[in-house]
Design a protein around this motif. Sequence first.
Motif, PDB file in Angstrom:
ATOM      1  N   SER A 150       2.535  -2.892 -10.407  1.00 22.80           N
ATOM      2  CA  SER A 150       2.868  -1.504 -10.709  1.00 22.80           C
ATOM      3  C   SER A 150       3.038  -0.681  -9.437  1.00 22.80           C
ATOM      4  O   SER A 150       2.469  -0.991  -8.386  1.00 22.80           O
ATOM      5  CB  SER A 150       1.782  -0.863 -11.575  1.00 22.80           C
ATOM      6  OG  SER A 150       0.639  -0.561 -10.801  1.00 22.80           O
ATOM      7  N   MET A 151       3.847   0.395  -9.576  1.00 16.98           N
ATOM      8  CA  MET A 151       4.057   1.298  -8.457  1.00 16.98           C
ATOM      9  C   MET A 151       2.747   1.970  -8.044  1.00 16.98           C
ATOM     10  O   MET A 151       2.485   2.172  -6.863  1.00 16.98           O
ATOM     11  CB  MET A 151       5.099   2.359  -8.823  1.00 16.98           C
ATOM     12  CG  MET A 151       5.319   3.427  -7.754  1.00 16.98           C
ATOM     13  SD  MET A 151       5.955   2.745  -6.203  1.00 16.98           S
ATOM     14  CE  MET A 151       7.647   2.422  -6.673  1.00 16.98           C
ATOM     15  N   VAL A 152       1.900   2.308  -8.994  1.00 14.71           N
ATOM     16  CA  VAL A 152       0.625   2.968  -8.675  1.00 14.71           C
ATOM     17  C   VAL A 152      -0.229   2.066  -7.789  1.00 14.71           C
ATOM     18  O   VAL A 152      -0.851   2.520  -6.817  1.00 14.71           O
ATOM     19  CB  VAL A 152      -0.127   3.340  -9.966  1.00 14.71           C
ATOM     20  CG1 VAL A 152      -1.531   3.833  -9.647  1.00 14.71           C
ATOM     21  CG2 VAL A 152       0.636   4.409 -10.738  1.00 14.71           C
ATOM     22  N   GLU A 153      -0.265   0.769  -8.116  1.00 16.02           N
ATOM     23  CA  GLU A 153      -1.060  -0.161  -7.302  1.00 16.02           C
ATOM     24  C   GLU A 153      -0.497  -0.279  -5.886  1.00 16.02           C
ATOM     25  O   GLU A 153      -1.246  -0.352  -4.916  1.00 16.02           O
ATOM     26  CB  GLU A 153      -1.087  -1.535  -7.976  1.00 16.02           C
ATOM     27  CG  GLU A 153      -1.930  -1.580  -9.242  1.00 16.02           C
ATOM     28  CD  GLU A 153      -1.815  -2.911  -9.946  1.00 16.02           C
ATOM     29  OE1 GLU A 153      -0.771  -3.133 -10.596  1.00 16.02           O
ATOM     30  OE2 GLU A 153      -2.745  -3.726  -9.844  1.00 16.02           O
ATOM     31  N   ARG A 154       0.829  -0.284  -5.774  1.00 15.47           N
ATOM     32  CA  ARG A 154       1.437  -0.383  -4.447  1.00 15.47           C
ATOM     33  C   ARG A 154       1.186   0.888  -3.621  1.00 15.47           C
ATOM     34  O   ARG A 154       0.902   0.818  -2.423  1.00 15.47           O
ATOM     35  CB  ARG A 154       2.937  -0.654  -4.578  1.00 15.47           C
ATOM     36  CG  ARG A 154       3.240  -1.975  -5.260  1.00 15.47           C
ATOM     37  CD  ARG A 154       4.736  -2.240  -5.361  1.00 15.47           C
ATOM     38  NE  ARG A 154       4.989  -3.415  -6.190  1.00 15.47           N
ATOM     39  CZ  ARG A 154       6.169  -3.998  -6.316  1.00 15.47           C
ATOM     40  NH1 ARG A 154       7.219  -3.514  -5.675  1.00 15.47           N
ATOM     41  NH2 ARG A 154       6.321  -5.064  -7.080  1.00 15.47           N
ATOM     42  N   MET A 155       1.289   2.035  -4.279  1.00 18.36           N
ATOM     43  CA  MET A 155       0.993   3.288  -3.578  1.00 18.36           C
ATOM     44  C   MET A 155      -0.465   3.318  -3.131  1.00 18.36           C
ATOM     45  O   MET A 155      -0.785   3.787  -2.028  1.00 18.36           O
ATOM     46  CB  MET A 155       1.306   4.478  -4.490  1.00 18.36           C
ATOM     47  CG  MET A 155       2.783   4.667  -4.768  1.00 18.36           C
ATOM     48  SD  MET A 155       3.119   5.927  -6.018  1.00 18.36           S
ATOM     49  CE  MET A 155       2.649   7.402  -5.117  1.00 18.36           C
ATOM     50  N   THR A 156      -1.360   2.830  -3.987  1.00 19.25           N
ATOM     51  CA  THR A 156      -2.782   2.797  -3.639  1.00 19.25           C
ATOM     52  C   THR A 156      -3.028   1.892  -2.440  1.00 19.25           C
ATOM     53  O   THR A 156      -3.829   2.217  -1.549  1.00 19.25           O
ATOM     54  CB  THR A 156      -3.616   2.331  -4.844  1.00 19.25           C
ATOM     55  OG1 THR A 156      -3.398   3.227  -5.938  1.00 19.25           O
ATOM     56  CG2 THR A 156      -5.100   2.317  -4.507  1.00 19.25           C
ATOM     57  N   LEU A 157      -2.355   0.745  -2.411  1.00 17.81           N
ATOM     58  CA  LEU A 157      -2.477  -0.149  -1.258  1.00 17.81           C
ATOM     59  C   LEU A 157      -2.121   0.575   0.037  1.00 17.81           C
ATOM     60  O   LEU A 157      -2.808   0.449   1.049  1.00 17.81           O
ATOM     61  CB  LEU A 157      -1.547  -1.356  -1.435  1.00 17.81           C
ATOM     62  CG  LEU A 157      -2.076  -2.618  -2.096  1.00 17.81           C
ATOM     63  CD1 LEU A 157      -0.957  -3.650  -2.146  1.00 17.81           C
ATOM     64  CD2 LEU A 157      -3.279  -3.157  -1.354  1.00 17.81           C
ATOM     65  N   ILE A 158      -1.020   1.326  -0.007  1.00 19.70           N
ATOM     66  CA  ILE A 158      -0.565   2.028   1.191  1.00 19.70           C
ATOM     67  C   ILE A 158      -1.545   3.123   1.592  1.00 19.70           C
ATOM     68  O   ILE A 158      -1.932   3.241   2.764  1.00 19.70           O
ATOM     69  CB  ILE A 158       0.851   2.598   0.965  1.00 19.70           C
ATOM     70  CG1 ILE A 158       1.864   1.449   0.934  1.00 19.70           C
ATOM     71  CG2 ILE A 158       1.220   3.611   2.051  1.00 19.70           C
ATOM     72  CD1 ILE A 158       3.283   1.872   0.651  1.00 19.70           C
ATOM     73  N   LEU A 159      -1.977   3.932   0.631  1.00 18.30           N
ATOM     74  CA  LEU A 159      -2.910   5.009   0.959  1.00 18.30           C
ATOM     75  C   LEU A 159      -4.225   4.459   1.491  1.00 18.30           C
ATOM     76  O   LEU A 159      -4.850   5.059   2.373  1.00 18.30           O
ATOM     77  CB  LEU A 159      -3.147   5.886  -0.274  1.00 18.30           C
ATOM     78  CG  LEU A 159      -1.979   6.773  -0.698  1.00 18.30           C
ATOM     79  CD1 LEU A 159      -2.258   7.442  -2.036  1.00 18.30           C
ATOM     80  CD2 LEU A 159      -1.677   7.816   0.374  1.00 18.30           C
ATOM     81  N   ASP A 160      -4.662   3.313   0.967  1.00 24.54           N
ATOM     82  CA  ASP A 160      -5.909   2.698   1.446  1.00 24.54           C
ATOM     83  C   ASP A 160      -5.810   2.258   2.902  1.00 24.54           C
ATOM     84  O   ASP A 160      -6.833   2.101   3.581  1.00 24.54           O
ATOM     85  CB  ASP A 160      -6.279   1.496   0.575  1.00 24.54           C
ATOM     86  CG  ASP A 160      -6.909   1.905  -0.748  1.00 24.54           C
ATOM     87  OD1 ASP A 160      -7.268   3.100  -0.897  1.00 24.54           O
ATOM     88  OD2 ASP A 160      -7.034   1.038  -1.641  1.00 24.54           O
ATOM     89  N   ALA A 161      -4.597   2.026   3.388  1.00 27.05           N
ATOM     90  CA  ALA A 161      -4.435   1.623   4.793  1.00 27.05           C
ATOM     91  C   ALA A 161      -4.801   2.752   5.751  1.00 27.05           C
ATOM     92  O   ALA A 161      -5.128   2.500   6.916  1.00 27.05           O
ATOM     93  CB  ALA A 161      -2.997   1.171   5.038  1.00 27.05           C
ATOM     94  N   PHE A 162      -4.755   3.993   5.269  1.00 32.56           N
ATOM     95  CA  PHE A 162      -5.116   5.145   6.104  1.00 32.56           C
ATOM     96  C   PHE A 162      -6.600   5.429   5.869  1.00 32.56           C
ATOM     97  O   PHE A 162      -6.983   6.225   5.022  1.00 32.56           O
ATOM     98  CB  PHE A 162      -4.243   6.348   5.748  1.00 32.56           C
ATOM     99  CG  PHE A 162      -2.789   6.122   6.023  1.00 32.56           C
ATOM    100  CD1 PHE A 162      -2.224   6.513   7.228  1.00 32.56           C
ATOM    101  CD2 PHE A 162      -1.977   5.489   5.079  1.00 32.56           C
ATOM    102  CE1 PHE A 162      -0.885   6.283   7.492  1.00 32.56           C
ATOM    103  CE2 PHE A 162      -0.630   5.262   5.335  1.00 32.56           C
ATOM    104  CZ  PHE A 162      -0.082   5.653   6.544  1.00 32.56           C
ATOM    105  N   ASP A 163      -7.448   4.749   6.654  1.00 30.68           N
ATOM    106  CA  ASP A 163      -8.879   4.756   6.368  1.00 30.68           C
ATOM    107  C   ASP A 163      -9.630   5.910   7.017  1.00 30.68           C
ATOM    108  O   ASP A 163     -10.854   5.996   6.911  1.00 30.68           O
ATOM    109  CB  ASP A 163      -9.507   3.416   6.787  1.00 30.68           C
ATOM    110  CG  ASP A 163      -9.241   3.077   8.243  1.00 30.68           C
ATOM    111  OD1 ASP A 163      -9.665   1.994   8.675  1.00 30.68           O
ATOM    112  OD2 ASP A 163      -8.613   3.903   8.955  1.00 30.68           O
ATOM    113  N   ALA A 164      -8.921   6.805   7.710  1.00 30.15           N
ATOM    114  CA  ALA A 164      -9.558   7.974   8.309  1.00 30.15           C
ATOM    115  C   ALA A 164      -8.527   9.092   8.411  1.00 30.15           C
ATOM    116  O   ALA A 164      -7.324   8.824   8.481  1.00 30.15           O
ATOM    117  CB  ALA A 164     -10.118   7.650   9.691  1.00 30.15           C
TER     118      ALA A 164
END
Length: 267
Positions: free
Chosen positions: A19-33
Motif C-alpha cells: 500500500s501507498m500508506v506503508e511506503r510513505m511510512t517507510l520513507i518518513l521513518d527514515a527521517f529519525d530526527a
Amino acid sequence: MPVAATETGPSPNRTLPPSMVERMTLILDAFDAPSTRLTLEQVAHATRLPRSTAHRILDQLVRLQWLSHSPFGYALGTRALRLGGTGGNHLELREAAAAVLHELQLRTGMVAHLAILDGAEVRYLDKVGGRFAAVVPSRVGGRAPAQCTALGKAMLAWLPAEQIEDRFRPGIGRRTSRTICDLVTLHRELGRIRDRNGLAFERGECFSEISCVAAAIRGPEGPEAAISLVGDAHTALERVAPLVVVAARQVARQLYPMVRPRTAEPA
C-alpha cells in the motif's frame, strides 16, 4: 550530457509494501530526527524502494508539507514537525530576532513583525509595537496570505518558480482591491523584489489602511523567515526600509555566522 537515472529495484529478498500508506511510512521513518537531511539516493537505500518510486512519493510528501526539499536534500516538513512538537515555536529564531525587533520598534515607533512562510501563508512568530500595535490586525500565531503581505513576498522572492506555482495551485484569493490575484502578476512583483535586493513593499494589499516593508532572513537553503515594519497607509516606507534590510541580515548572521546567503532563484 548527464546520463538518465535507471530504475533501481528492491532487494530480491524483500517484497515491496503493497500500500501507498506503508511506503510513505517507510520513507518518513527514515527521517529519525528533526535535523535529519537525506538525498533521494539515501532515501531509496534506507527504504529499499525503487528510486523512481521513492522520488514519486517524496514529491507527494513535499507537496503536502510532510517533508521539505532543497538543493541539500529532503527534511521533515512543517506538518511532521508540528506533530512532533518541534516546529511550533521556532524558539531559536525568535531569540535571535528579539533584540533586533525591539531596536527597530524603538528607532521607528512602528510595529515590527517576525514571520515564517507556511505554504501559501505567513505565520506570525512575534509582534513588537507601541500604541499603534492595537490598530494592526495581526497576532502572534496568526496567519495571513503570503502574496498580499510584504513579509510573504519577501520570502517568496527567493523560492524557485515551481515552488511558488505549487503553493498557489489552488488559487489566489483577494483581500482588498490591491491584492495580487494571479500568478503572472505575482511573479513580476517577486522579480522587482529581487531587483531591489530583497526589499518588499505592501500598501493596502492585505488591509486597506496598513502599509509595510519587509526583508527575508536568508539561510544557506533559502528564506528562513522575514522581518517587517508596519505603519498606516501614509507612512513613508522608503525612509525606514534600509533599517529592515540591516535587521534581517543581523538575524541571519546570528543564525548562520559562517554562511553566505544563496543568490536569487530565476523567476
